[in-house]
Design an enzyme around this catalytic site. Structure first.
Site, PDB file in Angstrom:
ATOM      1  N   ASP A 156      23.276  19.577  -9.156  1.00 45.88           N
ATOM      2  CA  ASP A 156      24.140  18.392  -9.210  1.00 45.88           C
ATOM      3  C   ASP A 156      25.560  18.833  -8.833  1.00 45.88           C
ATOM      4  O   ASP A 156      26.274  19.374  -9.666  1.00 45.88           O
ATOM      5  CB  ASP A 156      24.065  17.834 -10.637  1.00 45.88           C
ATOM      6  CG  ASP A 156      24.838  16.533 -10.804  1.00 45.88           C
ATOM      7  OD1 ASP A 156      25.362  16.012  -9.809  1.00 45.88           O
ATOM      8  OD2 ASP A 156      24.910  16.055 -11.951  1.00 45.88           O
ATOM      9  N   GLU A 210      32.364  18.899  -9.050  1.00 38.83           N
ATOM     10  CA  GLU A 210      31.281  19.138 -10.012  1.00 38.83           C
ATOM     11  C   GLU A 210      30.525  20.407  -9.671  1.00 38.83           C
ATOM     12  O   GLU A 210      30.101  20.609  -8.535  1.00 38.83           O
ATOM     13  CB  GLU A 210      30.307  17.944  -9.991  1.00 38.83           C
ATOM     14  CG  GLU A 210      29.077  18.144 -10.846  1.00 38.83           C
ATOM     15  CD  GLU A 210      28.218  16.896 -10.961  1.00 38.83           C
ATOM     16  OE1 GLU A 210      28.205  16.091 -10.002  1.00 38.83           O
ATOM     17  OE2 GLU A 210      27.561  16.732 -12.006  1.00 38.83           O
ATOM     18  N   HIS A 258      34.837   8.965 -17.290  1.00 40.72           N
ATOM     19  CA  HIS A 258      33.536   9.538 -17.678  1.00 40.72           C
ATOM     20  C   HIS A 258      33.744  10.870 -18.385  1.00 40.72           C
ATOM     21  O   HIS A 258      34.871  11.344 -18.493  1.00 40.72           O
ATOM     22  CB  HIS A 258      32.620   9.680 -16.458  1.00 40.72           C
ATOM     23  CG  HIS A 258      33.181  10.549 -15.357  1.00 40.72           C
ATOM     24  ND1 HIS A 258      33.251  11.922 -15.449  1.00 40.72           N
ATOM     25  CD2 HIS A 258      33.704  10.235 -14.144  1.00 40.72           C
ATOM     26  CE1 HIS A 258      33.763  12.410 -14.334  1.00 40.72           C
ATOM     27  NE2 HIS A 258      34.059  11.408 -13.526  1.00 40.72           N
ATOM     28  N   HIS A 273      20.271  14.377 -15.789  1.00 42.51           N
ATOM     29  CA  HIS A 273      20.916  14.193 -17.097  1.00 42.51           C
ATOM     30  C   HIS A 273      19.868  14.657 -18.097  1.00 42.51           C
ATOM     31  O   HIS A 273      19.033  13.881 -18.544  1.00 42.51           O
ATOM     32  CB  HIS A 273      21.307  12.734 -17.334  1.00 42.51           C
ATOM     33  CG  HIS A 273      22.419  12.275 -16.438  1.00 42.51           C
ATOM     34  ND1 HIS A 273      22.895  10.995 -16.431  1.00 42.51           N
ATOM     35  CD2 HIS A 273      23.167  12.947 -15.521  1.00 42.51           C
ATOM     36  CE1 HIS A 273      23.887  10.892 -15.541  1.00 42.51           C
ATOM     37  NE2 HIS A 273      24.052  12.062 -14.977  1.00 42.51           N
ATOM     38  N   ARG A 321      36.260  13.861  -7.392  1.00 49.12           N
ATOM     39  CA  ARG A 321      35.467  14.517  -8.439  1.00 49.12           C
ATOM     40  C   ARG A 321      35.062  15.880  -7.908  1.00 49.12           C
ATOM     41  O   ARG A 321      34.801  16.027  -6.708  1.00 49.12           O
ATOM     42  CB  ARG A 321      34.232  13.682  -8.803  1.00 49.12           C
ATOM     43  CG  ARG A 321      33.342  14.348  -9.848  1.00 49.12           C
ATOM     44  CD  ARG A 321      32.352  13.389 -10.529  1.00 49.12           C
ATOM     45  NE  ARG A 321      31.347  12.832  -9.658  1.00 49.12           N
ATOM     46  CZ  ARG A 321      31.346  11.588  -9.192  1.00 49.12           C
ATOM     47  NH1 ARG A 321      32.326  10.768  -9.527  1.00 49.12           N
ATOM     48  NH2 ARG A 321      30.389  11.158  -8.399  1.00 49.12           N
ATOM     49  N   ASP A 346      28.399  13.464  -3.986  1.00 47.45           N
ATOM     50  CA  ASP A 346      27.760  13.925  -5.222  1.00 47.45           C
ATOM     51  C   ASP A 346      26.271  13.952  -4.927  1.00 47.45           C
ATOM     52  O   ASP A 346      25.624  12.907  -4.841  1.00 47.45           O
ATOM     53  CB  ASP A 346      28.094  12.932  -6.350  1.00 47.45           C
ATOM     54  CG  ASP A 346      27.511  13.351  -7.703  1.00 47.45           C
ATOM     55  OD1 ASP A 346      26.598  14.203  -7.726  1.00 47.45           O
ATOM     56  OD2 ASP A 346      27.965  12.803  -8.723  1.00 47.45           O
ATOM     57  N   HIS A 366      27.216  16.972 -18.514  1.00 50.84           N
ATOM     58  CA  HIS A 366      25.970  16.620 -19.211  1.00 50.84           C
ATOM     59  C   HIS A 366      25.049  17.811 -19.119  1.00 50.84           C
ATOM     60  O   HIS A 366      25.236  18.700 -18.278  1.00 50.84           O
ATOM     61  CB  HIS A 366      25.347  15.373 -18.567  1.00 50.84           C
ATOM     62  CG  HIS A 366      25.257  15.438 -17.067  1.00 50.84           C
ATOM     63  ND1 HIS A 366      24.255  16.109 -16.404  1.00 50.84           N
ATOM     64  CD2 HIS A 366      26.069  14.959 -16.093  1.00 50.84           C
ATOM     65  CE1 HIS A 366      24.445  16.014 -15.098  1.00 50.84           C
ATOM     66  NE2 HIS A 366      25.557  15.326 -14.876  1.00 50.84           N
ATOM     67  N   ASP A 376       0.808  -1.219   0.000  1.00 53.91           N
ATOM     68  CA  ASP A 376       0.000   0.000   0.000  1.00 53.91           C
ATOM     69  C   ASP A 376       0.844   1.274   0.000  1.00 53.91           C
ATOM     70  O   ASP A 376       0.310   2.371   0.183  1.00 53.91           O
ATOM     71  CB  ASP A 376      -0.922   0.018   1.231  1.00 53.91           C
ATOM     72  CG  ASP A 376      -1.975  -1.058   1.137  1.00 53.91           C
ATOM     73  OD1 ASP A 376      -2.266  -1.495   0.001  1.00 53.91           O
ATOM     74  OD2 ASP A 376      -2.501  -1.480   2.183  1.00 53.91           O
ATOM     75  N   GLU A 391      32.326  18.429 -14.473  1.00 56.46           N
ATOM     76  CA  GLU A 391      32.628  17.478 -13.396  1.00 56.46           C
ATOM     77  C   GLU A 391      33.763  16.506 -13.708  1.00 56.46           C
ATOM     78  O   GLU A 391      33.548  15.287 -13.738  1.00 56.46           O
ATOM     79  CB  GLU A 391      31.370  16.694 -13.035  1.00 56.46           C
ATOM     80  CG  GLU A 391      30.623  16.075 -14.220  1.00 56.46           C
ATOM     81  CD  GLU A 391      29.447  15.227 -13.762  1.00 56.46           C
ATOM     82  OE1 GLU A 391      29.658  14.351 -12.911  1.00 56.46           O
ATOM     83  OE2 GLU A 391      28.326  15.440 -14.244  1.00 56.46           O
ATOM     84  N   HIS A 401      29.002   5.493  -9.250  1.00 56.16           N
ATOM     85  CA  HIS A 401      27.618   5.695  -8.820  1.00 56.16           C
ATOM     86  C   HIS A 401      27.338   4.950  -7.503  1.00 56.16           C
ATOM     87  O   HIS A 401      26.298   4.321  -7.330  1.00 56.16           O
ATOM     88  CB  HIS A 401      26.634   5.257  -9.923  1.00 56.16           C
ATOM     89  CG  HIS A 401      26.572   6.236 -11.050  1.00 56.16           C
ATOM     90  ND1 HIS A 401      26.000   5.957 -12.263  1.00 56.16           N
ATOM     91  CD2 HIS A 401      27.031   7.508 -11.153  1.00 56.16           C
ATOM     92  CE1 HIS A 401      26.108   7.008 -13.056  1.00 56.16           C
ATOM     93  NE2 HIS A 401      26.733   7.961 -12.400  1.00 56.16           N
ATOM     94  N   TYR A 424      40.127   8.784 -10.526  1.00 58.47           N
ATOM     95  CA  TYR A 424      39.826   7.671  -9.629  1.00 58.47           C
ATOM     96  C   TYR A 424      40.948   6.650  -9.764  1.00 58.47           C
ATOM     97  O   TYR A 424      41.148   6.093 -10.854  1.00 58.47           O
ATOM     98  CB  TYR A 424      38.476   7.045  -9.994  1.00 58.47           C
ATOM     99  CG  TYR A 424      37.421   8.097 -10.244  1.00 58.47           C
ATOM    100  CD1 TYR A 424      36.653   8.605  -9.201  1.00 58.47           C
ATOM    101  CD2 TYR A 424      37.248   8.633 -11.525  1.00 58.47           C
ATOM    102  CE1 TYR A 424      35.718   9.608  -9.418  1.00 58.47           C
ATOM    103  CE2 TYR A 424      36.319   9.640 -11.756  1.00 58.47           C
ATOM    104  CZ  TYR A 424      35.556  10.125 -10.710  1.00 58.47           C
ATOM    105  OH  TYR A 424      34.639  11.127 -10.939  1.00 58.47           O
TER     106      TYR A 424
END
Ligand code: GLY
Ligand code: MN
Ligand code: MN
Length: 444
Positions: free
Chosen positions: A271, A408, A350, A361, A406, A260, A354, A39, A384, A243, A388
């Site tokens: 972002d 960004e 990467h 995105h 990173r 992030d 974007h 529910d 960004e 991610h 790594y």
């Protein structure tokens, strides 16, 4: 609360209708409610295209645009008022509200759509819809068309052309208006404040989720209903998982933590990524990597301006990062050759960014006619770069392993370059260390 004014939704509908072929119809469904378990429903988030054209926040609705229709060009099918349901689930606009508060020319109960919509479609030459993205709605659309076809012997005329709406609509969404930039600035401001709060709270012994809680607190306090995407709070070697979402590891002295995260205001995303030392002071290696990523980001900003193309910023980050990795001894060889062979991808896998907007995105083509898109005023994007160094990378000295950084920020293209929307959160090593030192002094 800062939000998109009503008049803007009307402008958007008119702008879209001006681009539609004569005698056509566009049909868009609201997002479905997603069940979380039994529910319990997921927090409702309107479909971005539907929201863009209507600002109508309810599920079980269908928006119809019929340019040139004398009895009204904008028709909304939506739920009827219902005292019993509204007692349990909250108020509904109903058909009256759809017209009064949301600018519809005409509104009908969603339960009547099968009876009414085929009649509206009939005689129109072309149907615009988001074909393929919502199979259930595609099936409904075909059912409505088949109702018309079944009456062909009575002279009913089904449309002959079915066109994806995305091309027109997503190109509109790519260019942010002044009102959209204002909302995005607000989302960015709240998210920046959230990152500052997480930096101030950072301590060894806490968990990644402890910092996520600090973010969520600022997001909600700022009026955001939810994060724009699942927050990434990645400490130590987790910072090398792009991610990462688990957010349950312990924060350790000597480790970095990469966050992030950004909130959503009126369906517009922010972002932001920052990477800082859990205990407030970067080690020599962490600092070297951090400053290299920061230099890459600065180089990217310089490549964001009208008439520069989409990929220039990315290319700038690749040049700076590859050169720096060679200087630090993490890559060996000629910079030009390392770029050509994409050797940097072992550390920077990467892209530099974007489009950013209602979807984190965001929609919009990156290439036009096979060429990178040229930037124009009002386009919003992230910048960004990251490095790594995998914890198990045998080719680099041990001291580098497990470092992930990173940085960004969100920008909007302006006449002369770009406006950084996310300036409200410290970024240099000195600024971050000072903020964290101050927070510790105050806590002591
Ligand atoms: N947070 C997702 C991204 O940075 O693209
Ligand atoms: Mn991003
Ligand atoms: Mn991000």
């Amino acid at each position: 609360m800062i939000h998109i004014p009503k008049a803007e939704y009307s402008r958007r509908r008119k702008a879209l209708m001006a681009q539609m072929e004569p005698n056509s119809i566009a049909i868009l469904p609201a997002a479905a409610v997603a069940i979380r378990n039994r529910d319990v429903e997921h927090v409702y988030r309107q479909d971005s295209d539907f929201q863009y054209l209507s600002g109508f926040p309810e599920p079980q609705a269908v928006l119809v645009l019929m340019p040139g229709r004398v009895h009204g060009e904008y028709i909304l099918f939506c739920r009827e008022r219902n005292a019993e349901r509204e007692l349990w689930d909250g108020l509904r606009a109903g058909q009256e509200g759809a017209i009064r508060d949301f600018g519809a020319d005409d509104a009908f109960p969603i339960t009547d759509i099968d009876d009414i919509l085929p009649g509206l479609i009939e005689g129109r030459d072309r149907v615009y819809s988001a074909m393929g993205s919502n199979p259930e709605f595609d099936r409904h659309l075909m059912d409505w068309i088949n109702v018309i076809r079944s009456k062909a012997n009575l002279g009913a005329q089904p449309p002959n052309e079915y066109v994806a709406l995305d091309h027109l609509l997503h190109d509109m969404r790519l260019y942010k208006s002044a009102a959209e930039v204002k909302v995005m600035r607000e989302a960015a401001r709240i998210s920046a404040q959230a990152h500052v709060r997480a930096m101030q709270a950072s301590r060894a012994g806490l968990h990644e989720f402890s910092l996520e809680a600090e973010l969520d607190y600022e997001f909600r306090k700022g009026g955001a209903k939810m994060p724009a995407y699942g927050s990434i709070v990645a400490a130590g070697r987790n910072s090398c998982i792009l991610h990462y979402q688990q957010n349950d590891a312990v924060l350790k002295d000597g480790d970095l933590v990469l966050i992030d995260a950004g909130c959503e205001i009126d369906c517009y995303a922010s972002d932001i990524t920052r990477t800082w030392p859990v205990s407030g002071k970067y080690s020599e290696e962490q600092k070297a990597i951090y400053e290299l990523v920061l230099a890459a980001q600065e180089a990217a900003f310089a490549e964001i301006a009208p008439n520069k193309h989409w990929n220039q910023a990315h290319e700038a980050t690749v040049r700076v990062i590859t050169t720096g990795l060679v200087e630090l001894g993490l890559l060996q060889g000629d910079v030009g050759e390392l770029i050509a062979s994409e050797a940097y991808k072992a550390f920077y896998m990467h892209r530099a960014g974007h489009w950013l907007g209602m979807d984190v995105h965001d929609v919009g083509e990156y290439k036009v006619g096979g060429e990178w898109r040229v930037l124009e005023v009002g386009m919003a994007l992230t910048v960004e770069p990251g490095i790594y160094i995998a914890p198990d990378n045998q080719y680099v000295a041990k001291k580098w392993r497990g470092i992930g950084v990173r940085i960004e920020d969100d920008v909007v293209v302006t006449k002369t370059g770009c406006e950084i929307l996310t300036k409200g959160v410290p970024k240099t090593v000195a600024e971050i260390e000072a903020l964290m030192a101050q927070a510790r002094t105050q806590a002591a």
